[in-house]
Design a protein around this motif. Structure first.
Motif, PDB file in Angstrom:
ATOM      1  N   SER A  73       0.850  -1.192   0.000  1.00  0.00           N
ATOM      2  CA  SER A  73       0.000   0.000   0.000  1.00  0.00           C
ATOM      3  C   SER A  73       0.880   1.235   0.000  1.00  0.00           C
ATOM      4  O   SER A  73       1.957   1.245   0.593  1.00  0.00           O
ATOM      5  CB  SER A  73      -0.896   0.010   1.243  1.00  0.00           C
ATOM      6  OG  SER A  73      -1.700  -1.152   1.297  1.00  0.00           O
ATOM      7  N   ALA A  74       0.415   2.274  -0.641  1.00  0.00           N
ATOM      8  CA  ALA A  74       1.219   3.477  -0.847  1.00  0.00           C
ATOM      9  C   ALA A  74       1.329   4.308   0.425  1.00  0.00           C
ATOM     10  O   ALA A  74       0.428   4.326   1.271  1.00  0.00           O
ATOM     11  CB  ALA A  74       0.626   4.321  -1.960  1.00  0.00           C
ATOM     12  N   LEU A  75       2.447   5.006   0.532  1.00  0.00           N
ATOM     13  CA  LEU A  75       2.688   6.006   1.563  1.00  0.00           C
ATOM     14  C   LEU A  75       3.118   7.297   0.880  1.00  0.00           C
ATOM     15  O   LEU A  75       3.839   7.260  -0.118  1.00  0.00           O
ATOM     16  CB  LEU A  75       3.783   5.554   2.525  1.00  0.00           C
ATOM     17  CG  LEU A  75       3.500   4.325   3.393  1.00  0.00           C
ATOM     18  CD1 LEU A  75       4.789   3.854   4.065  1.00  0.00           C
ATOM     19  CD2 LEU A  75       2.447   4.650   4.444  1.00  0.00           C
ATOM     20  N   GLY A  76       2.712   8.431   1.424  1.00  0.00           N
ATOM     21  CA  GLY A  76       3.164   9.690   0.847  1.00  0.00           C
ATOM     22  C   GLY A  76       2.349  10.872   1.300  1.00  0.00           C
ATOM     23  O   GLY A  76       1.262  10.733   1.875  1.00  0.00           O
ATOM     24  N   LEU A  77       2.898  12.057   1.053  1.00  0.00           N
ATOM     25  CA  LEU A  77       2.254  13.323   1.386  1.00  0.00           C
ATOM     26  C   LEU A  77       2.144  14.184   0.139  1.00  0.00           C
ATOM     27  O   LEU A  77       3.071  14.219  -0.697  1.00  0.00           O
ATOM     28  CB  LEU A  77       3.073  14.083   2.438  1.00  0.00           C
ATOM     29  CG  LEU A  77       3.112  13.516   3.855  1.00  0.00           C
ATOM     30  CD1 LEU A  77       4.084  14.333   4.706  1.00  0.00           C
ATOM     31  CD2 LEU A  77       1.720  13.527   4.466  1.00  0.00           C
ATOM     32  N   ASP A  78       1.034  14.896   0.011  1.00  0.00           N
ATOM     33  CA  ASP A  78       0.847  15.873  -1.048  1.00  0.00           C
ATOM     34  C   ASP A  78       1.231  17.242  -0.505  1.00  0.00           C
ATOM     35  O   ASP A  78       0.563  17.772   0.396  1.00  0.00           O
ATOM     36  CB  ASP A  78      -0.612  15.890  -1.523  1.00  0.00           C
ATOM     37  CG  ASP A  78      -1.024  14.578  -2.144  1.00  0.00           C
ATOM     38  OD1 ASP A  78      -0.186  13.960  -2.832  1.00  0.00           O
ATOM     39  OD2 ASP A  78      -2.175  14.160  -1.940  1.00  0.00           O
ATOM     40  N   LEU A  79       2.288  17.805  -1.028  1.00  0.00           N
ATOM     41  CA  LEU A  79       2.800  19.099  -0.583  1.00  0.00           C
ATOM     42  C   LEU A  79       2.718  20.088  -1.724  1.00  0.00           C
ATOM     43  O   LEU A  79       3.277  19.862  -2.814  1.00  0.00           O
ATOM     44  CB  LEU A  79       4.253  18.973  -0.106  1.00  0.00           C
ATOM     45  CG  LEU A  79       4.512  17.947   1.002  1.00  0.00           C
ATOM     46  CD1 LEU A  79       5.994  17.882   1.328  1.00  0.00           C
ATOM     47  CD2 LEU A  79       3.717  18.304   2.249  1.00  0.00           C
ATOM     48  N   ASP A  80       2.032  21.208  -1.500  1.00  0.00           N
ATOM     49  CA  ASP A  80       1.829  22.226  -2.531  1.00  0.00           C
ATOM     50  C   ASP A  80       1.263  21.564  -3.789  1.00  0.00           C
ATOM     51  O   ASP A  80       0.422  20.694  -3.713  1.00  0.00           O
ATOM     52  CB  ASP A  80       3.125  22.986  -2.800  1.00  0.00           C
ATOM     53  CG  ASP A  80       3.559  23.783  -1.580  1.00  0.00           C
ATOM     54  OD1 ASP A  80       2.695  24.460  -0.997  1.00  0.00           O
ATOM     55  OD2 ASP A  80       4.736  23.703  -1.197  1.00  0.00           O
ATOM     56  N   ASP A  81       1.782  21.941  -4.941  1.00  0.00           N
ATOM     57  CA  ASP A  81       1.269  21.366  -6.184  1.00  0.00           C
ATOM     58  C   ASP A  81       2.315  20.499  -6.858  1.00  0.00           C
ATOM     59  O   ASP A  81       2.244  20.223  -8.054  1.00  0.00           O
ATOM     60  CB  ASP A  81       0.798  22.469  -7.133  1.00  0.00           C
ATOM     61  CG  ASP A  81       1.907  23.474  -7.459  1.00  0.00           C
ATOM     62  OD1 ASP A  81       2.996  23.375  -6.858  1.00  0.00           O
ATOM     63  OD2 ASP A  81       1.677  24.350  -8.309  1.00  0.00           O
TER      64      ASP A  81
END
Length: 670
Positions: A73-81
Motif C-alpha cells: 500500500s502506498a505512503l506519501g504526502l501531497d505538498l503544494d502542487d
C-alpha cells in the motif's frame, strides 16, 4: 500527583550499534512486534515512468501470524502542487530501536499501562527535479497493532509546510467485513450508526461508482482471520483523517486517507513550519475483537501528562436536567421550569444518591458567556451545591467558547464551576483540532474539567490533559426523544467500534424501559428501548469517567435497581472483554480496587451465556446480580436482584431477554 513515566526512545537520528530483536536491516526494512506475530515491511515499487535509478513509489505491507492482512500500500504526502512526496523516492536509510511505554492513567479503562514495542525510522529521498526533498516514516510495532506517521525534518527544499493531502493507503488482502461510520461531510458530530459493509460495497452502490466518507474508528474482520481497527493518535498540529474506498470498483478492497480541509483555505489540510510530524495512523490487529477494545495504542502514542497538579480532577456520576426536559418534583416539565429552584432539586437528588456532580445543560447563558440570561443563577447554584458536597458542570456552545475562552474560563473558576460540557464542536480541521488542545490547556490552568460533545471521537488527548474526561461522538440516548435511532442493536455495536477510541458519553440510565413495539419517541418523560437491566449494564460496558444518571429523580425513587447506579464506579484498574460480537452482544468485566463489575448486553435476540469468572483471581466473592426478570421480554422494567457466592472457578449462567442485560458487582468476602 499522577505518576507518569514514559520509557520510549527517540527514533530519529539514533545510531544503532547493535542489532535489535524484531528489526530487519535488509534493503527492504521491516519491523516486527515483540511477540513476532505482526510484521510491517517497507519497499519501493519501481516504475518505468519514474526512471531507471532505483526510485519508485514508497510502499508498506503488514502480516499477522505469517499471513498478509495489508498488501503493498502506498505512503506519501501531497505538498503544494508538486509530485507527491513518496511517489518518486529511494530508501536511503533506516534506524531501529525498541522501547517500553510505561505510564499511569487516572480515569480510563486501566490504571497502568506497560506496552513494549519495536520501532523503525525509514528515511526516503526524492529523485529527479523536485529539489531533493526528504521524509522519514516512523513506525512502531506493538503486540496489539502497528502505527506509523510522517516526519518532515527542517530542509531547504521545503521552506514552509502546505499539506493538501495524504497518499496513505490500506489495501486489505480480502474483501473484509467493515463496520463503518459514514458521515455527510467534514463537519459533523460523529453521531450516526456504525453499519456493516463489505469493503467492495463501499465503492460500488447499485452497480455504479460511489464513495462514503468514513470517520474513525473503523472495525474490520478478515474472513476467517484477523480483526482490525483503524484509528489515529496524537493529532496536535494536524487535521483529522477520514478514509474512503476510492476504487469505484466492486473488486476494490481498500481505504485511502482523506484529511479534513482547513476552513480558511480548503485547498490545504495543514499549514505550518518544519520540522513537522503527522498524526499517527494506527492499525490494531488481534485474533478477537475484544483484544482491540483492551488495547491502549492511542494513549501509548500520545504525549505524557502536561498537567502538573491533578489533585483537583475527580471522576464521578452526575444528575442531569436536559434529557427529562427539566422535570420538577411536581412532575411539570419544559423550558418554563429551567430555573434555579428546579436545578436545586437535581442537586438534592445527586447529594442523596452520593453522586458528586450535577450537569446543568443549555439555556443559562447570554450571548456573552460570562453573563447569565436570568434563568439560572450559576454562582448561587454552585454555592447551594457545595453545601451538599455536590459540584456543578455547565453547558457551553463551542463557538462561544472559541470567541471568549480567555475571558470566560477565569470567571467560571471564580464561580466555583467544576467542569464544562462544550457542545456542537462539529469540526476537526487543523484549527478545529487546535481548539480541543486550547480548551484542554486553558481549562487545566483554571481547574476546569472538560466533556466534549458534538465532536470528533477521542485520539488519546486525555493522557496529555487528564482534565479532558470524556467525549460524546456517538449516537446516544438522547435520540430516544425524537426518534427510534437508539436501540439495543446499536448499543451492542458501540463496544467494538466507537469505544475503541476511548471514553464515550452515551448518557445511559433510562428507567422508563420499553419493548420494541411499545416504544414511543417523546421529548418529555422519554422512554428507551430495551430492558432496565441493560441500562444498568451500560455503566460497565461503556467506558466513561463522568457518566450521567440521565432519568428523572422521580423515576428512580423507590426502585431497588437504582442501588447498582449508586454503587458502580466510573474508573477502572483493569478491563477484560470476556465475549461478544459487534451488533450481537458484549460481556465486559472491569476491576476497581478489590471489587469487580460485569456488564452484559444483547441486541433484540434473547440469549443464554455461560460466563467463566476466571478474571476474579484468588478468594471468594459475593456476586450482587441485577438481571432481566423472567418476564422482561414483555415487561422490560422488571429486574431480578439476587446474591450468589462465587469464586474464579465458578461459571455463571446469564439469561438475557430481548434487548436485555445483566449487571453484577463482585464484593470480596470478608
Amino acid at each position: 500527583m499522577i505518576n507518569r513515566i514514559c520509557c520510549s526512545f527517540a527514533l530519529v537520528g539514533l545510531a544503532i550499534a547493535f542489532p535489535i530483536a524484531g528489526i530487519s536491516q535488509a534493503t527492504t526494512p521491516s519491523v516486527s512486534s515483540p511477540d513476532g506475530q505482526l510484521v510491517m515491511s517497507f519497499s519501493v515499487q519501481p516504475s518505468a515512468s519514474l526512471g531507471e535509478d532505483g526510485s519508485g513509489r514508497l510502499m508498506y505491507s503488514v502480516t499477522f501470524h505469517g499471513k498478509p492482512v495489508i498488501d503493498k500500500s502506498a505512503l506519501g504526502l501531497d505538498l503544494d502542487d508538486k509530485t507527491p512526496l513518496g511517489m518518486n523516492v529511494t530508501i536511503t536509510g533506516s534506524k531501529a530501536d525498541s522501547g517500553v511505554d510505561d505510564y499511569s492513567l487516572a480515569f480510563t479503562k486501566v490504571s497502568h499501562v506497560h506496552d513494549t514495542y519495536n520501532s523503525l525510522a525509514v528515511t526516503v529521498n526524492e529523485a529527479g527535479s523536485q529539489g531533493g526533498r526528504s521524509m522519514i516514516v516512523e513506525a512502531r510495532a506493538y503486540n496489539s497493532g502497528i502505527a506509523f506517521r510522517y516526519v518532515l525534518p527542517k530542509q531547504a527544499a521545503i521552506p514552509s509546510l502546505h499539506v493538501s493531502g495524504e497518499d496513505t493507503e490500506f489495501r486489505f488482502t480480502q474483501d473484509d467485513t467493515a463496520w463503518v461510520l459514514a458521515l455527510p461531510g467534514y463537519r459533523s458530530s460523529y453521531e450516526s450508526e456504525y453499519v456493516r459493509y463489505n469493503l467492495s460495497s463501499l465503492s460500488n452502490q447499485g452497480g455504479i461508482s460511489s464513495k462514503f466518507l468514513i470517520g474513525m474508528p473503523v472495525l474490520l474482520q478478515q474472513p476467517g482471520g484477523a480483526w482490525m481497527s483503524l484509528m489515529e493518535a496524537d493529532l496536535e498540529g494536524n487535521s483529522s483523517a477520514y478514509v474512503t474506498n476510492p476504487t469505484g470498483s466492486w473488486a476494490g478492497h481498500m481505504f485511502s486517507v482523506k484529511l479534513s480541509p482547513r476552513e480558511d483555505d480548503p485547498a490545504y489540510a495543514v499549514i505550518g513550519d518544519l520540522p513537522h510530524h503527522s498524526a499517527w495512523r494506527v492499525l490494531g490487529v488481534a485474533d478477537e475483537p475484544g483484544r482491540l477494545v483492551e488495547a491502549n495504542l492511542q494513549t501509548d502514542l500520545s504525549p505524557p501528562n502536561r498537567v502538573q497538579d491533578t489533585s483537583w480532577i475527580h471522576p464521578g456520576k452526575a444528575s442531569w436536567n436536559w434529557w427529562v426536559d427539566n422535570v420538577n418534583k411536581d412532575g411539570n416539565s419544559g423550558n418554563k421550569y429551567f430555573t434555579t429552584d428546579t436545578m436545586k432539586e437535581y442537586v438534592d437528588f445527586a447529594a442523596a444518591a452520593g453522586f458528586p456532580y450535577f450537569f446543568l445543560d443549555a439555556g443559562w447563558a447570554a450571548r456573552d458567556i460570562t453573563q447569565m440570561n436570568g434563568r439560572v443563577d450559576i454562582p448561587a447554584l454552585v454555592q447551594y451545591a457545595a453545601k451538599k458536597n455536590v459540584k456543578v458542570w455547565i453547558w457551553l456552545y463551542s463557538e462561544s467558547v472559541m470567541r471568549q475562552m480567555k475571558e470566560a474560563f477565569p470567571v467560571y473558576e471564580k464561580w466555583g464551576v467544576a467542569g464544562l460540557k462544550i457542545d456542537f464542536v462539529n469540526r476537526d480541521d487543523q484549527d478545529g483540532i487546535q481548539f480541543f488542545y486550547d480548551v484542554a490547556r486553558y481549562g487545566a490552568e483554571h481547574h476546569l474539567m472538560i466533556d466534549f460533545h458534538g465532536c470528533h471521537t477521542p485520539w488519546g488527548l486525555m493522557r496529555a490533559y487528564p482534565n479532558v474526561m470524556s467525549y460524546e461522538g456517538v449516537l446516544g440516548l438522547e435520540n430516544n426523544k425524537m426518534g427510534r435511532r437508539d436501540s439495543p442493536v446499536d448499543r451492542s455495536v458501540f463496544p467494538f467500534t466507537r469505544l475503541l477510541a476511548g471514553p464515550m458519553d452515551y448518557t445511559p440510565g433510562a428507567f422508563d424501559n420499553a419493548t420494541e413495539a411499545g416504544f414511543v419517541a417523546r421529548n418529555a418523560a422519554p422512554m428507551a428501548m430495551g430492558t432496565r437491566a441493560q441500562q444498568l449494564a451500560l455503566y460497565v460496558v461503556y467506558e466513561n469517567p463522568i457518566p450521567m444518571v440521565s432519568d428523572s429523580p422521580q423515576n428512580y425513587k423507590g426502585q431497588a435497581a437504582f442501588q447498582f447506579l449508586k454503587d458502580v464506579p466510573t474508573t477502572w484498574d483493569e478491563t477484560h472483554v470476556l465475549s461478544g460480537a459487534p451488533g450481537e452482544f458484549a460481556t465486559i468485566a472491569r476491576r476497581h480496587g478489590n471489587e469487580w463489575y460485569l456488564g452484559s448486553m444483547t441486541n433484540w435476540d434473547a440469549r443464554t451465556l455461560q460466563v467463566p469468572l476466571q478474571f476474579l483471581g484468588a478468594g471468594s466473592y459475593v456476586a450482587e446480580i441485577y438481571e432481566d426478570g423472567p418476564d422482561a421480554a414483555t415487561q422490560p422494567k422488571h429486574v431480578t436482584i439476587r446474591k450468589e457466592n462465587v469464586t474464579a472457578k465458578t461459571t455463571m449462567t446469564l439469561r438475557l431477554a430481548p434487548g436485555g442485560g445483566a449487571a453484577i458487582r463482585f464484593v470480596p468476602k470478608k
